[in-house]
Scaffold this motif. Structure first.
Motif, PDB file in Angstrom:
ATOM      1  N   MET A   1     -21.633 -42.795  84.298  1.00 27.46           N
ATOM      2  CA  MET A   1     -21.367 -42.238  82.978  1.00 27.46           C
ATOM      3  C   MET A   1     -22.648 -42.115  82.161  1.00 27.46           C
ATOM      4  SD  MET A   1     -20.275 -43.228  79.373  1.00 27.46           S
ATOM      5  CE  MET A   1     -20.607 -44.897  79.609  1.00 27.46           C
ATOM      6  N   TYR A   2     -23.473 -43.159  82.197  1.00 31.68           N
ATOM      7  CA  TYR A   2     -24.727 -43.100  81.454  1.00 31.68           C
ATOM      8  C   TYR A   2     -25.659 -42.035  82.006  1.00 31.68           C
ATOM      9  CZ  TYR A   2     -23.735 -47.294  78.726  1.00 31.68           C
ATOM     10  OH  TYR A   2     -23.202 -48.192  77.857  1.00 31.68           O
ATOM     11  N   MET A   3     -25.681 -41.871  83.321  1.00 36.11           N
ATOM     12  CA  MET A   3     -26.500 -40.815  83.923  1.00 36.11           C
ATOM     13  C   MET A   3     -25.986 -39.445  83.489  1.00 36.11           C
ATOM     14  SD  MET A   3     -28.870 -42.144  85.804  1.00 36.11           S
ATOM     15  CE  MET A   3     -29.304 -43.496  86.835  1.00 36.11           C
ATOM     16  N   TRP A   4     -24.672 -39.294  83.409  1.00 37.03           N
ATOM     17  CA  TRP A   4     -24.077 -38.011  83.064  1.00 37.03           C
ATOM     18  C   TRP A   4     -24.400 -37.609  81.627  1.00 37.03           C
ATOM     19  CZ3 TRP A   4     -19.442 -36.696  80.152  1.00 37.03           C
ATOM     20  CH2 TRP A   4     -19.068 -35.363  80.313  1.00 37.03           C
ATOM     21  N   ILE A   5     -24.452 -38.580  80.702  1.00 36.36           N
ATOM     22  CA  ILE A   5     -24.730 -38.244  79.310  1.00 36.36           C
ATOM     23  C   ILE A   5     -26.221 -38.308  78.978  1.00 36.36           C
ATOM     24  CG2 ILE A   5     -22.456 -38.924  78.503  1.00 36.36           C
ATOM     25  CD1 ILE A   5     -23.664 -41.506  77.456  1.00 36.36           C
ATOM     26  N   GLY A   6     -27.047 -38.520  79.982  1.00 36.61           N
ATOM     27  CA  GLY A   6     -28.487 -38.470  79.773  1.00 36.61           C
ATOM     28  C   GLY A   6     -29.131 -39.766  79.327  1.00 36.61           C
ATOM     29  N   MET A   7     -28.472 -40.877  79.576  1.00 37.12           N
ATOM     30  CA  MET A   7     -29.030 -42.172  79.191  1.00 37.12           C
ATOM     31  C   MET A   7     -29.293 -43.032  80.427  1.00 37.12           C
ATOM     32  SD  MET A   7     -26.842 -43.117  75.764  1.00 37.12           S
ATOM     33  CE  MET A   7     -27.518 -44.740  75.685  1.00 37.12           C
ATOM     34  N   GLY A   8     -29.871 -42.407  81.446  1.00 38.57           N
ATOM     35  CA  GLY A   8     -30.131 -43.114  82.693  1.00 38.57           C
ATOM     36  C   GLY A   8     -31.112 -44.256  82.526  1.00 38.57           C
ATOM     37  N   GLY A   9     -32.116 -44.070  81.678  1.00 33.55           N
ATOM     38  CA  GLY A   9     -33.090 -45.135  81.431  1.00 33.55           C
ATOM     39  C   GLY A   9     -32.438 -46.347  80.798  1.00 33.55           C
ATOM     40  N   PHE A  10     -31.535 -46.108  79.872  1.00 40.59           N
ATOM     41  CA  PHE A  10     -30.808 -47.193  79.232  1.00 40.59           C
ATOM     42  C   PHE A  10     -29.964 -47.947  80.261  1.00 40.59           C
ATOM     43  CE2 PHE A  10     -26.762 -48.519  77.201  1.00 40.59           C
ATOM     44  CZ  PHE A  10     -27.263 -49.530  76.393  1.00 40.59           C
ATOM     45  N   ALA A  11     -29.317 -47.212  81.162  1.00 41.95           N
ATOM     46  CA  ALA A  11     -28.478 -47.835  82.183  1.00 41.95           C
ATOM     47  C   ALA A  11     -29.314 -48.717  83.108  1.00 41.95           C
ATOM     48  CB  ALA A  11     -27.743 -46.766  82.985  1.00 41.95           C
ATOM     49  N   VAL A  12     -30.491 -48.242  83.472  1.00 42.50           N
ATOM     50  CA  VAL A  12     -31.366 -49.008  84.364  1.00 42.50           C
ATOM     51  C   VAL A  12     -31.856 -50.280  83.668  1.00 42.50           C
ATOM     52  CG1 VAL A  12     -33.590 -48.967  85.559  1.00 42.50           C
ATOM     53  CG2 VAL A  12     -32.046 -47.021  85.742  1.00 42.50           C
ATOM     54  N   VAL A  13     -32.250 -50.164  82.398  1.00 40.46           N
ATOM     55  CA  VAL A  13     -32.727 -51.343  81.658  1.00 40.46           C
ATOM     56  C   VAL A  13     -31.608 -52.366  81.501  1.00 40.46           C
ATOM     57  CG1 VAL A  13     -33.570 -52.138  79.415  1.00 40.46           C
ATOM     58  CG2 VAL A  13     -34.578 -50.129  80.458  1.00 40.46           C
ATOM     59  N   CYS A  14     -30.396 -51.913  81.202  1.00 46.12           N
ATOM     60  CA  CYS A  14     -29.265 -52.845  81.066  1.00 46.12           C
ATOM     61  C   CYS A  14     -28.940 -53.521  82.390  1.00 46.12           C
ATOM     62  CB  CYS A  14     -28.040 -52.101  80.555  1.00 46.12           C
ATOM     63  SG  CYS A  14     -28.146 -51.684  78.817  1.00 46.12           S
ATOM     64  N   LEU A  15     -29.002 -52.768  83.480  1.00 47.64           N
ATOM     65  CA  LEU A  15     -28.735 -53.360  84.784  1.00 47.64           C
ATOM     66  C   LEU A  15     -29.821 -54.369  85.158  1.00 47.64           C
ATOM     67  CD1 LEU A  15     -26.629 -53.230  86.997  1.00 47.64           C
ATOM     68  CD2 LEU A  15     -27.989 -51.474  88.108  1.00 47.64           C
ATOM     69  N   LEU A  16     -31.070 -54.025  84.890  1.00 50.60           N
ATOM     70  CA  LEU A  16     -32.166 -54.968  85.150  1.00 50.60           C
ATOM     71  C   LEU A  16     -32.022 -56.223  84.307  1.00 50.60           C
ATOM     72  CD1 LEU A  16     -35.356 -52.744  85.450  1.00 50.60           C
ATOM     73  CD2 LEU A  16     -34.318 -54.157  87.215  1.00 50.60           C
ATOM     74  N   GLN A  17     -31.650 -56.054  83.045  1.00 50.32           N
ATOM     75  CA  GLN A  17     -31.463 -57.216  82.180  1.00 50.32           C
ATOM     76  C   GLN A  17     -30.377 -58.124  82.726  1.00 50.32           C
ATOM     77  OE1 GLN A  17     -29.930 -56.404  78.297  1.00 50.32           O
ATOM     78  NE2 GLN A  17     -29.815 -58.552  77.773  1.00 50.32           N
ATOM     79  N   SER A  18     -29.290 -57.544  83.199  1.00 48.57           N
ATOM     80  CA  SER A  18     -28.192 -58.348  83.744  1.00 48.57           C
ATOM     81  C   SER A  18     -28.609 -59.070  85.023  1.00 48.57           C
ATOM     82  CB  SER A  18     -26.981 -57.461  84.018  1.00 48.57           C
ATOM     83  OG  SER A  18     -26.513 -56.899  82.824  1.00 48.57           O
ATOM     84  N   ILE A  19     -29.370 -58.392  85.866  1.00 52.51           N
ATOM     85  CA  ILE A  19     -29.849 -59.021  87.097  1.00 52.51           C
ATOM     86  C   ILE A  19     -30.783 -60.174  86.769  1.00 52.51           C
ATOM     87  CG2 ILE A  19     -31.300 -58.662  89.140  1.00 52.51           C
ATOM     88  CD1 ILE A  19     -30.107 -55.782  89.225  1.00 52.51           C
ATOM     89  N   PHE A  20     -31.730 -59.947  85.866  1.00 48.91           N
ATOM     90  CA  PHE A  20     -32.659 -61.009  85.483  1.00 48.91           C
ATOM     91  C   PHE A  20     -31.932 -62.155  84.779  1.00 48.91           C
ATOM     92  CE2 PHE A  20     -36.166 -57.801  85.837  1.00 48.91           C
ATOM     93  CZ  PHE A  20     -36.875 -58.478  86.818  1.00 48.91           C
ATOM     94  N   MET A  21     -30.891 -61.830  84.005  1.00 47.17           N
ATOM     95  CA  MET A  21     -30.133 -62.882  83.330  1.00 47.17           C
ATOM     96  C   MET A  21     -29.392 -63.735  84.350  1.00 47.17           C
ATOM     97  SD  MET A  21     -27.252 -62.688  80.319  1.00 47.17           S
ATOM     98  CE  MET A  21     -28.369 -62.166  79.039  1.00 47.17           C
TER      99      MET A  21
END
Length: 134
Positions: free
Chosen positions: A31-51
């Protein structure tokens, strides 16, 4: 040897929120990739992995001060990623639409989950810092 209950509790919270963040990040990635917020999705996923990793490290090393020093680094990385993701979200068009919609309905735009996204990593970092400095 002294054990840090605060670091262990914050580590458990980081594990819980990290796992939830990874699952929701994977579900929302398209969904984030579709609306053009792919960078945000990657940062959130990285944050969750690091957390998640930081939480595991906190629980594993809550009894050893030398190894708990590494938790400071993990906690700082998660805090920085949380700040970056909050900035990216608030700079997006989605955040402005949410703010306009909540203002029209009369509901405050304050989000409790956004608050937790930043507070839990900061408390984790503080708990590791207090344990290492004792």
């Amino acid at each position: 040897m002294q054990k840090s209950t605060f670091l262990k509790v914050m580590g458990i919270l980081c594990i819980i929120f990290g796992a939830i963040g990874i699952l929701s990040g994977l579900v929302n990635m398209a969904m984030y990739m579709w609306i053009g917020m792919g960078g945000f999705a990657v940062v959130c996923l990285l944050q969750s992995i690091f957390m998640l990793v930081a939480g595991i490290m906190g629980v594993m090393h809550c009894a050893n001060k030398q190894k708990a020093a590494g938790c400071l680094v993990w906690g700082l990385i998660v805090v920085i990623l949380a700040i970056i993701s909050l900035i990216m979200y608030n700079a997006s068009d989605i955040a402005s639409l949410v703010n306009y919609a909540s203002a029209a309905v009369g509901v405050p735009s304050f989000n409790f989950l956004t608050f937790l996204q930043l507070v839990v990593p900061i408390l984790y970092f503080v708990s590791a810092f207090r344990f290492v400095r004792k």
